[in-house]
Each structure stands twice: as structure tokens, then as C-alpha cells.
Design a protein around this motif. Structure first.
Motif, mmCIF file in Angstrom:
data_model
loop_
_atom_site.group_PDB
_atom_site.id
_atom_site.type_symbol
_atom_site.label_atom_id
_atom_site.label_comp_id
_atom_site.label_asym_id
_atom_site.label_seq_id
_atom_site.Cartn_x
_atom_site.Cartn_y
_atom_site.Cartn_z
ATOM 1 N N LYS A 43 0.856 -1.186 0.000
ATOM 2 C CA LYS A 43 0.000 0.000 0.000
ATOM 3 C C LYS A 43 0.889 1.232 0.000
ATOM 4 O O LYS A 43 1.786 1.355 0.814
ATOM 5 C CB LYS A 43 -0.900 0.006 1.231
ATOM 6 C CG LYS A 43 -1.816 1.209 1.272
ATOM 7 C CD LYS A 43 -2.925 0.990 2.250
ATOM 8 C CE LYS A 43 -3.732 2.231 2.508
ATOM 9 N NZ LYS A 43 -4.601 2.637 1.470
ATOM 10 N N MET A 44 0.640 2.134 -0.941
ATOM 11 C CA MET A 44 1.430 3.354 -1.038
ATOM 12 C C MET A 44 0.921 4.382 -0.024
ATOM 13 O O MET A 44 -0.273 4.446 0.265
ATOM 14 C CB MET A 44 1.333 3.946 -2.440
ATOM 15 C CG MET A 44 2.005 3.092 -3.497
ATOM 16 S SD MET A 44 1.922 3.833 -5.128
ATOM 17 C CE MET A 44 2.983 5.250 -4.907
ATOM 18 N N ALA A 45 1.836 5.173 0.494
ATOM 19 C CA ALA A 45 1.473 6.234 1.434
ATOM 20 C C ALA A 45 0.725 7.345 0.691
ATOM 21 O O ALA A 45 0.894 7.522 -0.520
ATOM 22 C CB ALA A 45 2.726 6.802 2.081
ATOM 23 N N ASN A 46 -0.095 8.063 1.442
ATOM 24 C CA ASN A 46 -0.780 9.211 0.857
ATOM 25 C C ASN A 46 0.246 10.214 0.368
ATOM 26 O O ASN A 46 1.329 10.343 0.939
ATOM 27 C CB ASN A 46 -1.676 9.883 1.893
ATOM 28 C CG ASN A 46 -2.840 9.019 2.304
ATOM 29 O OD1 ASN A 46 -3.086 7.973 1.730
ATOM 30 N ND2 ASN A 46 -3.553 9.455 3.312
ATOM 31 N N GLN A 47 -0.088 10.893 -0.692
ATOM 32 C CA GLN A 47 0.779 11.925 -1.253
ATOM 33 C C GLN A 47 0.028 13.243 -1.244
ATOM 34 O O GLN A 47 -1.203 13.269 -1.300
ATOM 35 C CB GLN A 47 1.162 11.589 -2.688
ATOM 36 C CG GLN A 47 1.982 10.338 -2.833
ATOM 37 C CD GLN A 47 2.215 10.007 -4.299
ATOM 38 O OE1 GLN A 47 1.272 9.838 -5.054
ATOM 39 N NE2 GLN A 47 3.472 9.947 -4.685
ATOM 40 N N ILE A 89 -3.859 19.072 -2.547
ATOM 41 C CA ILE A 89 -4.723 17.918 -2.770
ATOM 42 C C ILE A 89 -4.040 16.682 -2.190
ATOM 43 O O ILE A 89 -2.873 16.423 -2.492
ATOM 44 C CB ILE A 89 -4.975 17.692 -4.282
ATOM 45 C CG1 ILE A 89 -5.536 18.953 -4.949
ATOM 46 C CG2 ILE A 89 -5.860 16.482 -4.515
ATOM 47 C CD1 ILE A 89 -6.909 19.350 -4.503
ATOM 48 N N THR A 90 -4.769 15.940 -1.377
ATOM 49 C CA THR A 90 -4.262 14.675 -0.849
ATOM 50 C C THR A 90 -4.654 13.574 -1.822
ATOM 51 O O THR A 90 -5.813 13.497 -2.252
ATOM 52 C CB THR A 90 -4.862 14.366 0.540
ATOM 53 O OG1 THR A 90 -4.502 15.426 1.425
ATOM 54 C CG2 THR A 90 -4.349 13.048 1.088
ATOM 55 N N ASP A 125 -5.607 3.250 -3.625
ATOM 56 C CA ASP A 125 -6.338 2.090 -3.138
ATOM 57 C C ASP A 125 -6.601 1.154 -4.312
ATOM 58 O O ASP A 125 -7.428 1.460 -5.164
ATOM 59 C CB ASP A 125 -7.656 2.518 -2.490
ATOM 60 C CG ASP A 125 -8.401 1.359 -1.879
ATOM 61 O OD1 ASP A 125 -7.755 0.384 -1.443
ATOM 62 O OD2 ASP A 125 -9.640 1.418 -1.829
ATOM 63 N N ALA A 126 -5.889 0.049 -4.335
ATOM 64 C CA ALA A 126 -6.021 -0.947 -5.412
ATOM 65 C C ALA A 126 -5.849 -0.253 -6.769
ATOM 66 O O ALA A 126 -4.784 0.241 -7.079
ATOM 67 C CB ALA A 126 -7.331 -1.692 -5.302
ATOM 68 N N ASP A 127 -6.913 -0.202 -7.566
ATOM 69 C CA ASP A 127 -6.806 0.363 -8.910
ATOM 70 C C ASP A 127 -7.426 1.757 -9.025
ATOM 71 O O ASP A 127 -7.701 2.236 -10.108
ATOM 72 C CB ASP A 127 -7.452 -0.576 -9.927
ATOM 73 C CG ASP A 127 -8.935 -0.792 -9.652
ATOM 74 O OD1 ASP A 127 -9.386 -0.467 -8.536
ATOM 75 O OD2 ASP A 127 -9.636 -1.294 -10.546
ATOM 76 N N ARG A 128 -7.674 2.413 -7.878
ATOM 77 C CA ARG A 128 -8.277 3.751 -7.902
ATOM 78 C C ARG A 128 -7.483 4.708 -7.038
ATOM 79 O O ARG A 128 -6.788 4.313 -6.123
ATOM 80 C CB ARG A 128 -9.722 3.704 -7.408
ATOM 81 C CG ARG A 128 -10.571 2.841 -8.343
ATOM 82 C CD ARG A 128 -12.023 3.158 -8.335
ATOM 83 N NE ARG A 128 -12.466 4.469 -8.680
ATOM 84 C CZ ARG A 128 -12.721 4.895 -9.920
ATOM 85 N NH1 ARG A 128 -12.494 4.115 -10.948
ATOM 86 N NH2 ARG A 128 -13.181 6.093 -10.136
ATOM 87 N N LEU A 129 -7.639 5.978 -7.350
ATOM 88 C CA LEU A 129 -7.066 7.046 -6.555
ATOM 89 C C LEU A 129 -8.210 7.845 -5.954
ATOM 90 O O LEU A 129 -9.250 8.013 -6.580
ATOM 91 C CB LEU A 129 -6.223 7.985 -7.421
ATOM 92 C CG LEU A 129 -5.045 7.387 -8.169
ATOM 93 C CD1 LEU A 129 -4.434 8.428 -9.100
ATOM 94 C CD2 LEU A 129 -4.010 6.886 -7.191
ATOM 95 N N THR A 130 -8.017 8.323 -4.754
ATOM 96 C CA THR A 130 -8.968 9.234 -4.142
ATOM 97 C C THR A 130 -8.239 10.541 -3.913
ATOM 98 O O THR A 130 -7.206 10.577 -3.241
ATOM 99 C CB THR A 130 -9.502 8.683 -2.809
ATOM 100 O OG1 THR A 130 -10.139 7.428 -3.049
ATOM 101 C CG2 THR A 130 -10.506 9.637 -2.187
ATOM 102 N N LEU A 131 -8.758 11.610 -4.502
ATOM 103 C CA LEU A 131 -8.193 12.939 -4.345
ATOM 104 C C LEU A 131 -9.132 13.740 -3.467
ATOM 105 O O LEU A 131 -10.362 13.694 -3.656
ATOM 106 C CB LEU A 131 -8.039 13.639 -5.694
ATOM 107 C CG LEU A 131 -6.900 13.154 -6.585
ATOM 108 C CD1 LEU A 131 -7.219 11.826 -7.215
ATOM 109 C CD2 LEU A 131 -6.585 14.177 -7.644
#
Length: 101
Positions: free
Chosen positions: A3-7, A29-30, A34-40
Motif C-alpha cells: 500500500k502506497m502512502a498518501n501523497q 490535494i491529498t 487504493d487498489a486500482d483507484r485514486l482518491t483525491l
């Protein structure tokens, strides 16, 4: 699974009312992976977008901000509540003078 850290990314321009507008200050913007999606997201303006790519996520953030602009800035200020007027002022402070009008 890794799992990648938030950027945090910063935007210095956005598309508002079909025009690219230079921002008076950077919009933080954070980006959560998550898997195959990004949440901004942006807490300051309550923006939240889920997208498969960063480019689509940024476009979604622009669309949300443009919608806020239409409701709170483009509308007659006489129709707004005190809280809405504060949001209007906050939105206007984000966009460089003369942009997005």
C-alpha cells in the motif's frame, strides 16, 4: 499487497467555467492510493473525487470546484446566507483576480 502512502500534490491552476485559471495560491490535494483507484481530496473546500488516474482525478477536482464557483460566486450574493458568503469569499481568494469570471 503493497500500500502506497498518501501523497500531497499542489495545483497552481484549475479549469473553471471552461477556462484555465491561475490560482492566487496553491491548492493542496491529498492523493490516496487504493487498489486500482485514486482518491483525491481537499479538506479546505470539501472536495472529494475517486478516479482511475491522476489526470482524471485532477479533472474531477476542477469540476467540483467549478460547480462550487457556479453556486457561490457566479450567483447573486444577495441570495446567499452568511456561511455561503464566507465560502464565496474564500473561493474568490483562491482564484487570481479577473479569472473565472
Amino acid at each position: 499487497m503493497l500500500k502506497m502512502a498518501n501523497q500531497i500534490i499542489t495545483l497552481d491552476r484549475l479549469k473553471i467555467n471552461d477556462r484555465i485559471c491561475r490560482l492566487a495560491r496553491e491548492l493542496r490535494i491529498t492523493v490516496e492510493h487504493d487498489a486500482d483507484r485514486l482518491t483525491l481530496s481537499n479538506e479546505e473546500f470539501g472536495l472529494l473525487v475517486s478516479a482511475p488516474t491522476l489526470e482524471e482525478g485532477i479533472a474531477g477536482i476542477s469540476e467540483e470546484l467549478s460547480a462550487l464557483w457556479e453556486v457561490y460566486v457566479a450567483d447573486n450574493p444577495a441570495n446567499l446566507t452568511k456561511d455561503a458568503l464566507q465560502l464565496r469569499s474564500h473561493l474568490k481568494s483562491l482564484v487570481a483576480a479577473g479569472a473565472g469570471s
